[in-house]
Every structure is written in C-alpha cells, then in structure tokens.
Design a protein around this motif. Structure first.
Motif, PDB file in Angstrom:
ATOM      1  N   HIS A  21      -1.969  -1.181   3.206  1.00 41.97           N
ATOM      2  CA  HIS A  21      -3.144  -2.000   3.465  1.00 41.97           C
ATOM      3  C   HIS A  21      -4.342  -1.468   2.666  1.00 41.97           C
ATOM      4  N   LEU A  22      -4.498  -0.151   2.605  1.00 44.35           N
ATOM      5  CA  LEU A  22      -5.593   0.431   1.837  1.00 44.35           C
ATOM      6  C   LEU A  22      -5.442   0.141   0.346  1.00 44.35           C
ATOM      7  N   VAL A  23      -4.220   0.240  -0.160  1.00 42.50           N
ATOM      8  CA  VAL A  23      -3.981  -0.106  -1.567  1.00 42.50           C
ATOM      9  C   VAL A  23      -4.310  -1.574  -1.808  1.00 42.50           C
ATOM     10  N   ARG A  24      -3.944  -2.432  -0.853  1.00 43.03           N
ATOM     11  CA  ARG A  24      -4.237  -3.863  -0.984  1.00 43.03           C
ATOM     12  C   ARG A  24      -5.741  -4.103  -1.009  1.00 43.03           C
ATOM     13  N   LEU A  25      -6.493  -3.401  -0.197  1.00 40.90           N
ATOM     14  CA  LEU A  25      -7.946  -3.529  -0.203  1.00 40.90           C
ATOM     15  C   LEU A  25      -8.531  -3.102  -1.543  1.00 40.90           C
ATOM     16  N   LEU A  64       8.937   1.655  -3.008  1.00 34.84           N
ATOM     17  CA  LEU A  64       9.363   2.343  -1.794  1.00 34.84           C
ATOM     18  C   LEU A  64      10.466   1.608  -1.048  1.00 34.84           C
ATOM     19  N   VAL A  65      10.823   0.413  -1.532  1.00 39.23           N
ATOM     20  CA  VAL A  65      11.862  -0.419  -0.926  1.00 39.23           C
ATOM     21  C   VAL A  65      11.525  -0.705   0.539  1.00 39.23           C
ATOM     22  N   VAL A  66      10.306  -1.205   0.762  1.00 39.41           N
ATOM     23  CA  VAL A  66       9.861  -1.590   2.099  1.00 39.41           C
ATOM     24  C   VAL A  66       9.235  -2.973   2.017  1.00 39.41           C
ATOM     25  N   PRO A  67       9.089  -3.673   3.153  1.00 40.65           N
ATOM     26  CA  PRO A  67       8.443  -4.979   3.130  1.00 40.65           C
ATOM     27  C   PRO A  67       7.015  -4.849   2.613  1.00 40.65           C
ATOM     28  N   PRO A  68       6.536  -5.802   1.794  1.00 38.05           N
ATOM     29  CA  PRO A  68       5.207  -5.684   1.208  1.00 38.05           C
ATOM     30  C   PRO A  68       4.062  -5.811   2.190  1.00 38.05           C
ATOM     31  N   HIS A  69       4.285  -6.458   3.345  1.00 39.88           N
ATOM     32  CA  HIS A  69       3.156  -6.618   4.252  1.00 39.88           C
ATOM     33  C   HIS A  69       3.622  -6.845   5.680  1.00 39.88           C
ATOM     34  N   ARG A  70       3.067  -6.034   6.578  1.00 37.26           N
ATOM     35  CA  ARG A  70       3.157  -6.318   8.009  1.00 37.26           C
ATOM     36  C   ARG A  70       1.724  -6.306   8.515  1.00 37.26           C
ATOM     37  N   ALA A  71       1.297  -7.408   9.099  1.00 37.80           N
ATOM     38  CA  ALA A  71      -0.083  -7.519   9.541  1.00 37.80           C
ATOM     39  C   ALA A  71      -0.399  -6.467  10.591  1.00 37.80           C
ATOM     40  N   GLY A  72      -1.650  -5.964  10.562  1.00 34.08           N
ATOM     41  CA  GLY A  72      -2.041  -4.923  11.499  1.00 34.08           C
ATOM     42  C   GLY A  72      -1.910  -5.335  12.943  1.00 34.08           C
TER      43      GLY A  72
END
Length: 336
Positions: A165-169, A183-191
């Motif tokens: 989230h910080l990188v996205r900001l 990192l082979v993880v989902p790109p976004h999970r909402a807070g």
C-alpha cells in the motif's frame, strides 16, 4: 529517492522485518523510478528471533528519513523500549510518515501517535492494545489502517499488504503490482478487508475459483455480471458468493468493482487516454459511472488522481522531503 528506516529492537519479529526489507530494499526488474534508500536503525546489536542483527545506524537517524517502519516484537507484555518510543515520536514530529507492522502498533501507541486515531494490530492482541491504550480506537477486523502520516497493520500477511500500500501511494498501482509479481502475491487487498479469512487467496490450482480470477482480469472491459462469473465457474450464483466470501472476504460484485478501479488507476497513471476511453476499457460504460465509483472509492475524481499522481512522480531534488500539512497528513495522493 525516498528514504525508509526500519526501527529495530531486541525481540523484533523477523517475518515482519524481512517483509519490509524485501519490499523496500530493491526495485523490481524493469521499474524505472527512483527506489527507496533503506536503513536498519537501532541502539545496538539486537536479537531478531534466533538471529543477531547489527543495525546500520542509530535511532537518531529516524528523524532524517521520509518513512519509518516499526515491525512488531514478540513480548507485548513488556513496555516497548523508551529509546525506541522517543525516536519514533521525534521522527513523526520531524515530518516522517510512520507505519507499524503487527505488534509494532504498541510502539506507536506508547509514543502517543495513535491517540484519537483508528488503528489495528494482530487480531490476537487487539484487546491488549485497547486495554493498555483506551484513547486509541482499535479496529480488530481490518488488515491495515491509513491515517495519512500514521499507519498500522495486522500481522504477518497484512504487514505485506501495508508495505505494498505504501509503494502504491508513492509510485502508483503499476509499480506496486510489479513488486507484488516479484513476490508472487496478490497485488492488492483492501485495508478494510477482514483480518481472518479462511482462504485469503486461492492457494491451490484445484481451488474452485483458481481459474476464474485471471479470466475476469483479462475481461474487465466486458460488462460482466455475477451470473457471468457463476456460469464461468460452473456453479450457482449463491454458491459463487459463498466461495468468493471465503476466498476474498467480499462479494463478487465488490471484488469486480475493485479490480475495475485498480485498472482505471493504472491507465490514469500510465496513459493519456480520456476518461471516456478508460471507462470503456474498465467495463464502467460511461465516464459518469467511472467518476462516481472512482470518487467514492479513491476519494478524488479521475482527473485529479491523474494530476496528483504525475505531480508526485516527478523527480525531487536530492535532500528534499515530501511536504506534510500541519495536521500531519500529506497532500491529496493516490490511495490504495
């Protein structure tokens, strides 16, 4: 280049510390943006799990960085070290953005940074945080909370969500997605997603929705309905909803809307396409519909988001720092 300090102390949780270093320590391949300058800061050599860690700098360094990350530590029954608490408070007063991972929230609370604010930590410790710091509005049901200059996350995987989230900001959705792919993880999970979800993402190829998610992502320009998704998954709409709730913590329609908004953010960041064109490309139909959903979800209209993101993406002179308003919040910025 933005500077990040990882504030460490004895008993620090190694997973959360490693997550932060992995996200901020190196840019993903093919990303041509100035990456973070990362420093590990502490008073002396510290024990992290079974390992001994030698910090790069003392805690006084925290006052001179843009972002301070406070990982959690194992023994929350003890008060956090006064030197760490004082250094984190001083960093925030100097204008740093401060984020805690897991039980690092106890440090932020001890520093007074969470007073009157909503915050979270690992679900197993939310009652302890609320009892020890009644002036904090503890939310036990979310992955992370963004208060602008102060952010908190739940434990383990949620720490990774907050770091992304910080990188996205800072750099936008496309760059955050590139980090997530590495990192082979989902790109976004909402807070606001629930902390405890039986299956946060389909972990097996034979999961009932494993093939559905990529199929939908490739067709966001189509006017998909819940019935379309159910038909593709070869199950009833009711059964689809049950599997969706278990896998993502939300409904099929809300998940689909979130993916459309993320795609719109990427297009606003990386293209000069009109809002009408982006509305069509994301399956929103019309610019009016896109603006309504985008403004409600992101907090600003698409045009404002584009201008703000591009303004924030311009290189800044060496030694300069992101501006902060007097209330501790940064100017309007892309949110995740």
């Amino acid at each position: 280049m933005s500077s990040v300090a990882l504030a460490v102390t004895d008993g620090m949780l190694h997973f959360e510390l490693s997550v932060a270093y992995e996200v901020f320590g190196a840019a993903p391949a093919g990303v041509a943006v100035p990456w973070y300058d990362v420093a590990v800061c502490g008073t002396d050599a510290v024990r992290v799990g079974r390992f001994r860690l030698e910090p790069d700098h003392g805690l006084d360094r925290l006052r001179h960085v843009d972002t301070v990350i406070v990982p959690g530590w194992a023994d929350i029954d003890e008060e956090p070290p006064a030197a760490l608490v004082d250094a984190v408070r001083a960093a925030h007063e100097a204008g740093a953005r401060v984020a805690s991972l897991c039980t690092g929230a106890f440090v932020l609370a001890a520093a007074g940074l969470l007073d009157g604010r909503r915050a979270t930590t690992h679900w197993a410790h939310t009652e302890a945080l609320a009892a020890r710091h009644p002036e904090v509005e503890v939310d036990p049901d979310v992955l992370y909370v963004d208060n602008g200059s102060v952010l908190t996350s739940a434990g383990k995987a949620a720490a990774l969500d907050l770091c992304l989230h910080l990188v996205r900001l800072d750099h936008g959705s496309s760059v955050a997605n590139a980090v997530a792919r590495r990192l082979v993880v989902p790109p976004h999970r909402a807070g606001g997603q629930a902390q405890f979800v039986a299956t946060p993402v389909p972990a097996r190829d034979d999961h009932p929705l494993a093939a559905l998610f990529p199929w939908v992502i490739e067709r966001l320009d189509h006017p998909l309905t819940v019935e379309d998704l159910a038909r593709r998954a070869r199950m009833s709409s009711r059964n689809l909803g049950r599997h969706f709730r278990a896998a993502t913590g939300t409904t099929p329609l809300q998940w689909l809307l979130t993916q459309r908004i993320r795609r719109a953010q990427e297009l606003l960041e990386t293209t000069d396409d009109s809002v009408d064109s982006i509305a069509a490309a994301t399956g929103m139909g019309t610019a009016t519909t896109l603006r309504r959903h985008f403004n409600r979800t992101v907090g600003v209209p698409p045009d404002t988001y584009r201008r703000t993101f591009r303004a924030r993406s311009r290189p800044v002179p060496d030694g300069s720092r992101p501006s902060h308003r007097a209330d501790g919040h940064r100017p309007a910025a892309p949110v995740g």
